[in-house]
Design an enzyme around this catalytic site. Structure first.
Site, PDB file in Angstrom:
ATOM      1  N   ASP A 112       0.857  -1.323  -0.187  1.00  0.00           N
ATOM      2  CA  ASP A 112      -0.074  -0.147  -0.180  1.00  0.00           C
ATOM      3  C   ASP A 112       0.795   1.084  -0.034  1.00  0.00           C
ATOM      4  OD1 ASP A 112      -2.220   1.690   0.426  1.00  0.00           O
ATOM      5  OD2 ASP A 112      -1.704   1.706   2.626  1.00  0.00           O
TER       6      ASP A 112
ATOM      7  N   ASP B 183      -0.075   5.199   0.773  1.00  0.00           N
ATOM      8  CA  ASP B 183      -0.194   6.003   1.659  1.00  0.00           C
ATOM      9  C   ASP B 183      -0.249   5.510   3.241  1.00  0.00           C
ATOM     10  OD1 ASP B 183      -2.394   8.489   0.078  1.00  0.00           O
ATOM     11  OD2 ASP B 183      -1.141   7.165  -0.565  1.00  0.00           O
TER      12      ASP B 183
ATOM     13  N   GLU C 248      -0.960  10.437   4.360  1.00  0.00           N
ATOM     14  CA  GLU C 248      -2.428  10.294   3.517  1.00  0.00           C
ATOM     15  C   GLU C 248      -2.331  11.378   2.439  1.00  0.00           C
ATOM     16  OE1 GLU C 248      -4.429   7.662   3.296  1.00  0.00           O
ATOM     17  OE2 GLU C 248      -3.546   6.495   4.972  1.00  0.00           O
TER      18      GLU C 248
ATOM     19  N   ARG D  58     -14.652  12.247  -0.477  1.00  0.00           N
ATOM     20  CA  ARG D  58     -13.276  13.077  -0.557  1.00  0.00           C
ATOM     21  C   ARG D  58     -12.786  13.948  -1.464  1.00  0.00           C
ATOM     22  NH1 ARG D  58      -9.678   8.492   2.387  1.00  0.00           N
ATOM     23  NH2 ARG D  58     -10.787   7.429   0.930  1.00  0.00           N
TER      24      ARG D  58
ATOM     25  N   SER E 224      -2.512   0.657  -4.311  1.00  0.00           N
ATOM     26  CA  SER E 224      -2.906   1.760  -3.607  1.00  0.00           C
ATOM     27  C   SER E 224      -4.275   2.322  -4.075  1.00  0.00           C
ATOM     28  CB  SER E 224      -1.948   3.007  -3.610  1.00  0.00           C
ATOM     29  OG  SER E 224      -2.142   4.093  -2.996  1.00  0.00           O
ATOM     30  N   GLY E 225      -4.718   2.553  -2.817  1.00  0.00           N
ATOM     31  CA  GLY E 225      -6.155   3.419  -2.995  1.00  0.00           C
ATOM     32  C   GLY E 225      -5.947   5.001  -3.210  1.00  0.00           C
TER      33      GLY E 225
ATOM     34  N   LYS F 206      -7.386  -4.617  -4.997  1.00  0.00           N
ATOM     35  CA  LYS F 206      -5.918  -4.902  -4.523  1.00  0.00           C
ATOM     36  C   LYS F 206      -5.567  -6.465  -4.617  1.00  0.00           C
ATOM     37  CE  LYS F 206      -5.123  -0.822  -1.648  1.00  0.00           C
ATOM     38  NZ  LYS F 206      -4.455  -0.256  -0.522  1.00  0.00           N
TER      39      LYS F 206
ATOM     40  N   ASP G  39      -1.649  -0.857   5.749  1.00  0.00           N
ATOM     41  CA  ASP G  39      -1.930  -0.272   7.289  1.00  0.00           C
ATOM     42  C   ASP G  39      -3.643  -0.256   7.343  1.00  0.00           C
ATOM     43  OD1 ASP G  39      -2.749   3.119   7.137  1.00  0.00           O
ATOM     44  OD2 ASP G  39      -2.084   2.027   5.288  1.00  0.00           O
TER      45      ASP G  39
ATOM     46  N   ASN H 247      -8.915  -1.605   4.107  1.00  0.00           N
ATOM     47  CA  ASN H 247      -8.979  -1.936   2.688  1.00  0.00           C
ATOM     48  C   ASN H 247      -7.583  -2.640   2.094  1.00  0.00           C
ATOM     49  OD1 ASN H 247      -7.423   0.515   2.991  1.00  0.00           O
ATOM     50  ND2 ASN H 247      -7.788   0.976   0.669  1.00  0.00           N
TER      51      ASN H 247
END
Length: 402
Positions: free
Chosen positions: A195, A197, A204, A240, A283-284, A328, A351, A354
């Protein structure tokens, strides 16, 4: 009648000591059934399991005399055939690796871990320090970290309960405890997927962009809730992003320039690349930042969300499918297939909630400085050291690392 004897030697170490003792045995063409040696602070402990012919008096006499000459203590422990056969029969039992990771290793940590091991019906075969020797005036990151590896044998009565006990010790004693099956895959990982962030980087990104847009508090609250698994990731990301509508594209570079890497990230990546690992970012977050890391560190795969930009402004939307928890996991499987490796050869690090599907899909899934819910859901967790502690979980020693 043949005799089986365990030769146990202790004393001050010096070059050639083992050579001289084994030379005595070689003079009688003695069979060595097992051998092990460890030196701690120049003090030697050596064990040699030997099989002797019926007339063993001369070899034992010469062996004891040589020990006297060398100034070491030697004890001889005869074993009967039943004892030996029982020991051989235990070789089929499963083996596990327990890895203690801490800024400073304490006797309390070791006592707590070994107590759990004993109560689980496991037997410790070896204990080995992977971290470097600690100077008395240690005051930097390189020496202020410790790793001790335990090899244990047996079948745990309750693996889930064992992990839960280790997690409780971890939170109480500022130590991380890895628990892995000792198999061929543990020594042959080939791909690590991160991941981005709050894992590979200490931020983030969407929160940093929100600060620039003047909506930092609103976005941070949504991010925190999503990472705890309280909100659907796709929904939370769209919500967001919508708050970033109209943000100037130039802000992306400004934010990228100030993003710090996580402790140990660069060392971990460079060392894994040196031994042939492939590196992926799943990554998201956003491809703009993932591509910067790709160029900087030679990362092989980057999958993240692409920000939609029109006339130099963020539209508050993402282009294409959103990379969420399920995506992912799918991407991890796809990359493993592409690299023609087993998922057991894959490491995944994250972390947030997700990240759990990919952490549990990988052979070695690691929750890194994660929320309690994520640590409980993952099989391994690191909270006390940096990302380069993963090298210890792979069995690498400090002296192997550049």
């Amino acid at each position: 009648m043949e005799k089986i004897i365990l030769v146990h030697v202790t004393g001050g170490d010096r070059p050639g000591l083992t050579a001289e003792l084994s030379g005595v045995l070689a003079g009688y063409d003695v069979d060595v059934l097992d051998i092990g040696q460890v030196v701690i602070h120049n003090f030697l402990t050596l064990g040699i399991l030997i099989r002797l012919p019926a007339n063993s008096q001369p070899v034992l006499k010469d062996l004891l005399f040589k020990a006297h000459e060398l100034g070491v203590t030697m004890r001889l422990h005869p074993l009967d055939e039943d004892q030996y056969s029982s020991w051989v029969g235990e070789a089929h039992k499963p083996r596990y690796i327990i890895t203690l990771l801490a800024r400073s290793v304490s006797s309390s940590q070791i006592a707590a871990i070994t107590k759990v091991v004993s109560e689980a019906g496991l037997n410790i075969d070896t204990i080995y320090r992977l971290s470097g020797r600690v100077p008395l005036d240690c005051n930097d990151y390189e020496c202020s970290r410790g790793c001790v590896e335990f090899t244990v044998r047996g079948t745990p009565r309750d693996v889930a309960g064992l992990r839960a006990q280790f997690l409780e010790i971890s939170s109480r004693m500022m130590v991380d405890i890895g628990f892995q099956e000792d198999n061929i895959f543990r020594r042959n990982r080939r791909l690590v997927a991160f991941d981005m962030d709050s894992t590979l980087i200490q931020a983030e990104v969407i929160d940093e962009l929100a600060k620039e847009a003047g909506v930092g508090e609103q976005v941070a609250a949504i991010t925190e809730s999503a990472m705890r698994g309280e909100l659907d990731f796709k929904q939370s990301l769209r919500k967001r992003l919508s708050l970033l509508e109209g943000l100037d594209e130039s802000v992306l570079k400004k934010v990228a320039d100030r993003l710090p890497m996580s402790e140990g990230a660069e060392k971990l990546i460079s060392n894994l690349k040196n031994v042939g690992y492939k590196i992926a970012i799943l990554s998201g977050g956003f491809t703009y930042f993932g591509e910067i890391l790709r160029k900087r560190y030679g990362i092989d795969y980057v999958y993240a969300n692409e920000l939609e930009i029109v006339d130099g402004k963020l539209t508050g939307k993402a282009v294409g499918d959103i990379v969420d928890a399920q995506k992912k996991a799918e991407l991890l499987q796809s990359i493993a297939d592409q690299e023609r490796i087993s998922l057991q050869q894959v490491i995944a690090v994250g972390d947030g909630a997700n990240d759990l599907p990919m952490l549990n899909l990988a052979g070695l899934g690691i929750a890194f400085h994660a929320k309690p819910k994520v640590k409980q859901g993952a099989r391994q967790a690191i909270s006390t050291l940096g990302l380069d502690a993963i090298l210890f979980l792979l069995g690498m020693r400090s002296r192997d690392v550049v």
